[in-house]
Scaffold this motif. Structure first.
Motif, PDB file in Angstrom:
ATOM      1  N   ALA A 669     -23.698 -40.710  12.141  1.00 40.00           N
ATOM      2  CA  ALA A 669     -24.385 -40.622  10.858  1.00 40.00           C
ATOM      3  C   ALA A 669     -25.060 -39.266  10.711  1.00 40.00           C
ATOM      4  O   ALA A 669     -25.454 -38.639  11.701  1.00 40.00           O
ATOM      5  CB  ALA A 669     -25.414 -41.739  10.714  1.00 40.00           C
ATOM      6  N   VAL A 670     -25.178 -38.843   9.462  1.00 39.16           N
ATOM      7  CA  VAL A 670     -25.800 -37.558   9.132  1.00 39.16           C
ATOM      8  C   VAL A 670     -26.868 -37.805   8.077  1.00 39.16           C
ATOM      9  O   VAL A 670     -26.634 -38.509   7.086  1.00 39.16           O
ATOM     10  CB  VAL A 670     -24.765 -36.545   8.606  1.00 39.16           C
ATOM     11  N   SER A 671     -28.033 -37.218   8.292  1.00 39.70           N
ATOM     12  CA  SER A 671     -29.109 -37.228   7.317  1.00 39.70           C
ATOM     13  C   SER A 671     -29.737 -35.836   7.285  1.00 39.70           C
ATOM     14  O   SER A 671     -29.181 -34.884   7.867  1.00 39.70           O
ATOM     15  CB  SER A 671     -30.150 -38.298   7.672  1.00 39.70           C
ATOM     16  N   ALA A 672     -30.860 -35.697   6.621  1.00 38.75           N
ATOM     17  CA  ALA A 672     -31.493 -34.387   6.481  1.00 38.75           C
ATOM     18  C   ALA A 672     -33.000 -34.542   6.575  1.00 38.75           C
ATOM     19  O   ALA A 672     -33.572 -35.561   6.177  1.00 38.75           O
ATOM     20  CB  ALA A 672     -31.110 -33.730   5.155  1.00 38.75           C
ATOM     21  N   LYS A 673     -33.631 -33.495   7.107  1.00 36.26           N
ATOM     22  CA  LYS A 673     -35.083 -33.385   7.174  1.00 36.26           C
ATOM     23  C   LYS A 673     -35.514 -32.227   6.282  1.00 36.26           C
ATOM     24  O   LYS A 673     -35.050 -31.098   6.462  1.00 36.26           O
ATOM     25  CB  LYS A 673     -35.540 -33.144   8.615  1.00 36.26           C
ATOM     26  N   ALA A 674     -36.369 -32.529   5.337  1.00 35.16           N
ATOM     27  CA  ALA A 674     -36.825 -31.518   4.379  1.00 35.16           C
ATOM     28  C   ALA A 674     -38.337 -31.394   4.471  1.00 35.16           C
ATOM     29  O   ALA A 674     -39.066 -32.381   4.316  1.00 35.16           O
ATOM     30  CB  ALA A 674     -36.415 -31.899   2.958  1.00 35.16           C
ATOM     31  N   ASN A 675     -38.809 -30.177   4.744  1.00 32.26           N
ATOM     32  CA  ASN A 675     -40.236 -29.878   4.748  1.00 32.26           C
ATOM     33  C   ASN A 675     -40.441 -28.506   4.130  1.00 32.26           C
ATOM     34  O   ASN A 675     -39.517 -27.921   3.562  1.00 32.26           O
ATOM     35  CB  ASN A 675     -40.813 -29.961   6.168  1.00 32.26           C
ATOM     36  N   ASN A 676     -41.627 -27.977   4.252  1.00 37.45           N
ATOM     37  CA  ASN A 676     -41.930 -26.683   3.637  1.00 37.45           C
ATOM     38  C   ASN A 676     -41.241 -25.517   4.322  1.00 37.45           C
ATOM     39  O   ASN A 676     -41.170 -24.426   3.748  1.00 37.45           O
ATOM     40  CB  ASN A 676     -43.439 -26.448   3.638  1.00 37.45           C
ATOM     41  N   ASP A 677     -40.767 -25.727   5.545  1.00 40.32           N
ATOM     42  CA  ASP A 677     -40.195 -24.615   6.308  1.00 40.32           C
ATOM     43  C   ASP A 677     -38.678 -24.586   6.269  1.00 40.32           C
ATOM     44  O   ASP A 677     -38.089 -23.522   6.038  1.00 40.32           O
ATOM     45  CB  ASP A 677     -40.672 -24.688   7.767  1.00 40.32           C
ATOM     46  N   THR A 678     -38.039 -25.721   6.506  1.00 36.99           N
ATOM     47  CA  THR A 678     -36.578 -25.728   6.636  1.00 36.99           C
ATOM     48  C   THR A 678     -35.987 -26.966   5.999  1.00 36.99           C
ATOM     49  O   THR A 678     -36.681 -27.946   5.715  1.00 36.99           O
ATOM     50  CB  THR A 678     -36.164 -25.703   8.124  1.00 36.99           C
ATOM     51  N   LEU A 679     -34.683 -26.904   5.803  1.00 36.62           N
ATOM     52  CA  LEU A 679     -33.849 -28.052   5.446  1.00 36.62           C
ATOM     53  C   LEU A 679     -32.818 -28.198   6.550  1.00 36.62           C
ATOM     54  O   LEU A 679     -31.851 -27.427   6.617  1.00 36.62           O
ATOM     55  CB  LEU A 679     -33.177 -27.846   4.085  1.00 36.62           C
ATOM     56  N   ASP A 680     -33.038 -29.155   7.456  1.00 33.32           N
ATOM     57  CA  ASP A 680     -32.192 -29.333   8.633  1.00 33.32           C
ATOM     58  C   ASP A 680     -31.297 -30.543   8.457  1.00 33.32           C
ATOM     59  O   ASP A 680     -31.732 -31.585   7.933  1.00 33.32           O
ATOM     60  CB  ASP A 680     -33.041 -29.521   9.894  1.00 33.32           C
ATOM     61  N   LEU A 681     -30.068 -30.420   8.905  1.00 35.78           N
ATOM     62  CA  LEU A 681     -29.186 -31.564   9.022  1.00 35.78           C
ATOM     63  C   LEU A 681     -29.433 -32.229  10.374  1.00 35.78           C
ATOM     64  O   LEU A 681     -29.502 -31.550  11.407  1.00 35.78           O
ATOM     65  CB  LEU A 681     -27.725 -31.148   8.899  1.00 35.78           C
ATOM     66  N   VAL A 682     -29.554 -33.547  10.364  1.00 34.12           N
ATOM     67  CA  VAL A 682     -29.859 -34.325  11.565  1.00 34.12           C
ATOM     68  C   VAL A 682     -28.773 -35.369  11.736  1.00 34.12           C
ATOM     69  O   VAL A 682     -28.356 -36.018  10.762  1.00 34.12           O
ATOM     70  CB  VAL A 682     -31.246 -34.994  11.456  1.00 34.12           C
ATOM     71  N   CYS A 683     -28.328 -35.554  12.977  1.00 34.85           N
ATOM     72  CA  CYS A 683     -27.256 -36.509  13.282  1.00 34.85           C
ATOM     73  C   CYS A 683     -27.788 -37.626  14.171  1.00 34.85           C
ATOM     74  O   CYS A 683     -28.690 -37.424  14.998  1.00 34.85           O
ATOM     75  CB  CYS A 683     -26.081 -35.810  13.966  1.00 34.85           C
ATOM     76  N   PHE A 684     -27.184 -38.825  14.017  1.00 37.95           N
ATOM     77  CA  PHE A 684     -27.590 -40.008  14.771  1.00 37.95           C
ATOM     78  C   PHE A 684     -26.347 -40.720  15.293  1.00 37.95           C
ATOM     79  O   PHE A 684     -25.279 -40.687  14.663  1.00 37.95           O
ATOM     80  CB  PHE A 684     -28.393 -40.979  13.898  1.00 37.95           C
ATOM     81  N   ASP A 685     -26.521 -41.398  16.441  1.00 38.31           N
ATOM     82  CA  ASP A 685     -25.579 -42.399  16.942  1.00 38.31           C
ATOM     83  C   ASP A 685     -26.148 -43.762  16.600  1.00 38.31           C
ATOM     84  O   ASP A 685     -27.265 -44.114  17.034  1.00 38.31           O
ATOM     85  CB  ASP A 685     -25.383 -42.267  18.448  1.00 38.31           C
ATOM     86  N   ILE A 686     -25.404 -44.545  15.821  1.00 39.65           N
ATOM     87  CA  ILE A 686     -25.908 -45.811  15.301  1.00 39.65           C
ATOM     88  C   ILE A 686     -24.961 -46.926  15.702  1.00 39.65           C
ATOM     89  O   ILE A 686     -23.734 -46.779  15.632  1.00 39.65           O
ATOM     90  CB  ILE A 686     -26.068 -45.756  13.774  1.00 39.65           C
ATOM     91  N   LEU A 687     -25.549 -48.053  16.121  1.00 38.88           N
ATOM     92  CA  LEU A 687     -24.790 -49.262  16.456  1.00 38.88           C
ATOM     93  C   LEU A 687     -25.139 -50.327  15.424  1.00 38.88           C
ATOM     94  O   LEU A 687     -26.312 -50.667  15.237  1.00 38.88           O
ATOM     95  CB  LEU A 687     -25.151 -49.754  17.859  1.00 38.88           C
ATOM     96  N   THR A 688     -24.126 -50.841  14.711  1.00 38.30           N
ATOM     97  CA  THR A 688     -24.335 -51.825  13.649  1.00 38.30           C
ATOM     98  C   THR A 688     -23.538 -53.082  13.930  1.00 38.30           C
ATOM     99  O   THR A 688     -22.576 -53.079  14.722  1.00 38.30           O
ATOM    100  CB  THR A 688     -23.921 -51.258  12.281  1.00 38.30           C
TER     101      THR A 688
END
Length: 761
Positions: A669-688
């Motif tokens: 999975a891919v999501s994003a972290k947005a704050n005043n400094d950066t816009l980072d792409l973040v990845c996860f391993d997810i078990l569903t």
């Protein structure tokens, strides 16, 4: 005004304006013969040249003091498009009355000048006799006789020269302007009742960069979208003009004025100033005053709760409140003067571009082309079109509003935009770009060196709608998933589509078991959709972009079209209100940019790197914990890596054991972290775990993937050297500057290499 001597020298022909060519029967016949004989013949000499104003005059006597005789007079004003003007066309009686008025004006001019010259001559003769008598008495009675009339004439003042042709021009030109104002006012009323009238759809939804807009509910009513028309007002004298409009600054007084009001504008602290788009040199020469500039017409702050406009409309006309205005006034011997809210800034910007030698850029061409289109649609008697004029005016105001909004967001000090967000103004569109960073272990809290070297990526655009003045999200064509999610299209998520279908069938079966009628199908489908999409990705993304559009609309109404205002109260109150709205826009921009990075850039990159289409709503809903507080509030986008069927034994209420099969999946999975400094792409391993195809997967566990080593991304620094040649961008740029943002597909290659490296580990 041109003067041509007629054939034989017995008459003259006076013309005014730019002519149009009308093909005659003889010219068409010669052109047909030339085509049959395959020869090139010049048939332009047989064509008829029609002028907006034309008159023929003659002198019926050889006496030097003989008056002019008006033989014929013609006035032509034709609409370009729209409804027929048969009700406004001149009939024979009107043409005859105009002929009599024009001839009467010439006769009166000559009679007045003749009488004034005779009175002046008698007065000078009397004064001369008085001077002779006084001189004779002073010299002791010496007689002095002056009987030569030529001597008296030479000592008298210069005689007044009559100008009958000029008076004829004034009468004819005033009549022509009145006719043009009536035609434009009639066309404006037709637009208000037709294409530019109110609608029940409310707002317009997001769209692609080349496709049509999709309607969505909510926001605004029909009254805010409908234009209002101030019909043509005719003034008799300048005193009446001052008493009705309150304008007394020495400008040439118009004989008529009308206006079309469009778009909503927050004018609680004052209305945007209306400036002329026409050339000011003619007005300077006639009035011997300063040029008619809205920026200098109203310089004082008006009284509280008192609206003061500079559009020459009567004070009783309140149609222009809380709206932008396109004003047209008819000035004798000058023509139709076109004014627009913020028009002085449009003229100033185009003038500066010409002086700086930068008028060849896209901004200058775009603005100048629409200014010329607006002026020609109103000032050309043969091409009168209020539809073209209103469209050109809205395009100019759209560009000015985008400039004002971006300027307000960039200049505010309390809530500055994050450094990774870049806003650029195109032709009536705001490009929202972001510098997407890919975290590495060497610099966990800042973008990598490769990210800093790259340019921001255009994630989406906010187009200013010409009809309503509202901002509409526009997405690139490759970002198909983002476009579908922003519209909350069921086809964007297979999970939600299956769940909605299952809930619809279940509710239908329950209603049938209760003996309900068959008229509740739509209600069942609506309840099923609401239950299925309550926490869906499509609904969250749609609500986020709706919130951005609403906050941008509010900021656009408060900013108007930039430039100067007719301040009723202190300008600091307006700036404070704008800063408060900028805070909401800033929060919405950060959220929507993160979503566009995930479902736009990352979605395309995942499809390339993983080989399968990424799916929404498969990761088990939102991820929220203290260690990932900056994650955007939307379920992550995922692709399945491994899936297997797991059998589970469950005990029923009667004590029997039932075997159930569930689908267990491992997702990337891919999501994003947005704050005043950066816009980072973040990845996860997810078990569903999924109980059925129509159920929402349940997330059992998840783990954040550690960032890559900086050495693993060394190949990304040389990507630009292998990129194919890019086509010319539509983004406009100022003189001496280059475009800061690049296309989405250029960023997709960087994201693909980064995701492919993570998937291979």
């Amino acid at each position: 005004m041109a003067l041509v001597l007629g054939k034989g020298g017995g008459s003259i022909r006076l013309t005014y304006g730019t002519p149009r060519t009308v093909s005659t029967a003889e010219a068409l016949r010669q052109h047909s013969l030339a085509d049959d004989n395959q020869t090139n013949l010049d048939t332009s000499a047989n064509n008829l040249q029609q002028y907006p104003m034309e008159a023929r005059l003659s002198v019926l006597s050889e006496d030097p003091a003989a008056p002019w005789k008006l033989l014929s007079i013609h006035i032509r004003s034709l609409p370009k498009t729209g409804e027929s003007d048969h009700q406004l066309a001149m009939n024979r009686k009107q043409m005859f009355d105009l002929h009599r008025i024009g001839e009467r004006a010439m006769i009166v001019e000559e009679a007045v000048c003749r009488k004034a010259n005779e009175e002046s001559k008698e007065k000078n003769k009397k004064e001369k006799n008085d001077n002779i008598l006084s001189t004779t008495s002073d010299e002791g009675g010496d007689d002095m006789v002056v009987s030569d009339d030529k001597e008296l004439t030479s000592l008298s003042s210069s005689p007044i020269v009559p100008r009958p042709l000029h008076r004829l021009f004034e009468v004819t030109h005033a009549f022509a302007l009145s006719l043009q104002m009536e035609i434009l006012s009639s066309q404006a009323e037709a637009l208000r009742r037709g294409a530019w009238g109110g609608s029940s759809t409310g707002a317009v939804g997001p769209t692609t960069s080349g496709g049509g807009r999709q309607a969505r509910g909510g926001g605004g009513g029909a009254l805010n979208e409908c234009i209002t028309v101030s019909p043509a007002y005719f003034f008799g004298e300048q005193k009446a003009l001052k008493s009705e409009t309150g304008v007394s600054d020495g400008k040439p007084a118009p004989i008529a004025v009308m206006a079309v009001h469009f778009w909503s504008c927050d004018d609680r602290y004052g209305s945007p100033r209306v400036g002329d788009l026409s050339a000011h040199e003619k007005i300077e020469n006639v009035g011997h005053k300063e040029k008619d500039d809205a920026s200098s017409s109203i310089s004082k702050v008006t009284a509280l709760n008192q609206r003061r406009d500079d559009n020459f409309l009567p004070k009783t006309d309140r149609r222009g409140e809380k709206r932008l205005s396109l004003c047209i006034r008819a000035v004798p011997t000058i023509g139709l003067v076109v004014s627009l809210s913020g028009g002085s800034d449009v003229v100033a910007n185009n003038t500066n571009d010409v002086k700086d030698g930068t008028s060849t850029n896209a901004v200058g061409h775009h603005m100048q082309r629409n200014v010329n289109k607006l002026l020609s649609s109103i000032q050309d008697p043969f091409q009168l079109s209020m539809s073209d004029a209103l469209l050109a005016a809205t395009v100019l105001c759209a560009d000015r509003r985008c400039q004002a909004v971006v300027g307000a967001l960039n200049r505010q000090k309390t809530n500055q935009l994050p450094s990774w967000i870049h806003l650029e103004v195109e032709c009536g569109t705001i490009s929202v770009g972001a510098l997407i960073s890919y975290p590495t272990t060497s610099t966990p809290a800042s973008p990598s060196s490769a990210s800093m070297a790259r340019s921001p990526t255009v994630l989406f655009r906010l187009a200013c709608d010409s009809r309503t003045g509202r901002f509409v999200p526009v997405f690139p064509r490759p970002a198909s998933l983002l476009r579908l999610l922003a519209c909350n299209d069921p086809s964007a998520s297979d999970v939600q589509s299956l769940r909605s279908a299952a809930m619809t069938s279940a509710l239908g079966a329950r209603l049938a078991a209760r003996g309900g009628g068959g008229g509740g199908g739509n209600a069942i489908a609506k309840r099923a959709d609401n239950g299925a999409s309550r926490e869906s990705t499509g609904r969250i993304v749609r609500d986020a972009f709706d919130a951005l559009a609403r906050s941008m609309d509010t900021l656009g109404r408060k900013c108007g079209v930039g430039g100067e205002w007719n301040d009723v109260e202190s300008a600091s109150l307006r700036e404070k209100s704008v800063d408060q709205t900028c805070h909401d826009v800033r929060a919405s921009l950060m959220t929507c940019s993160g979503m566009a990075a995930v479902f736009g850039v990352a979605a395309i990159a995942l499809k390339i790197a993983g080989g399968v289409d990424p799916v929404a709503d498969m990761a088990g809903g939102l991820i929220s914990d203290k260690s990932n507080s900056d994650l955007i509030r939307v379920p992550p986008l995922s692709v399945p890596l491994r899936q297997r069927i797991v059998e589970k034994l469950t005990k029923e209420g009667d004590g029997e054991t039932k075997r159930m099969s569930q689908l267990q999946g491992e997702l990337f999975a891919v999501s994003a972290k947005a704050n005043n400094d950066t816009l980072d792409l973040v990845c996860f391993d997810i078990l569903t775990m999924s109980e059925s195809a129509s159920s929402v997967p349940t997330r059992l566990e998840y783990a954040k993937i550690d960032p890559l080593e900086a050495a693993d991304l060394a190949t990304m620094t040389g990507v630009d050297s292998t990129m194919p040649p890019s086509k010319r961008r539509r983004t406009t740029k100022a003189a001496g500057e280059s475009s800061k943002c690049h296309h989405t597909l250029e960023e997709v290659e960087h994201a693909t290499l980064w995701l492919d490296t993570l998937l291979r580990q």
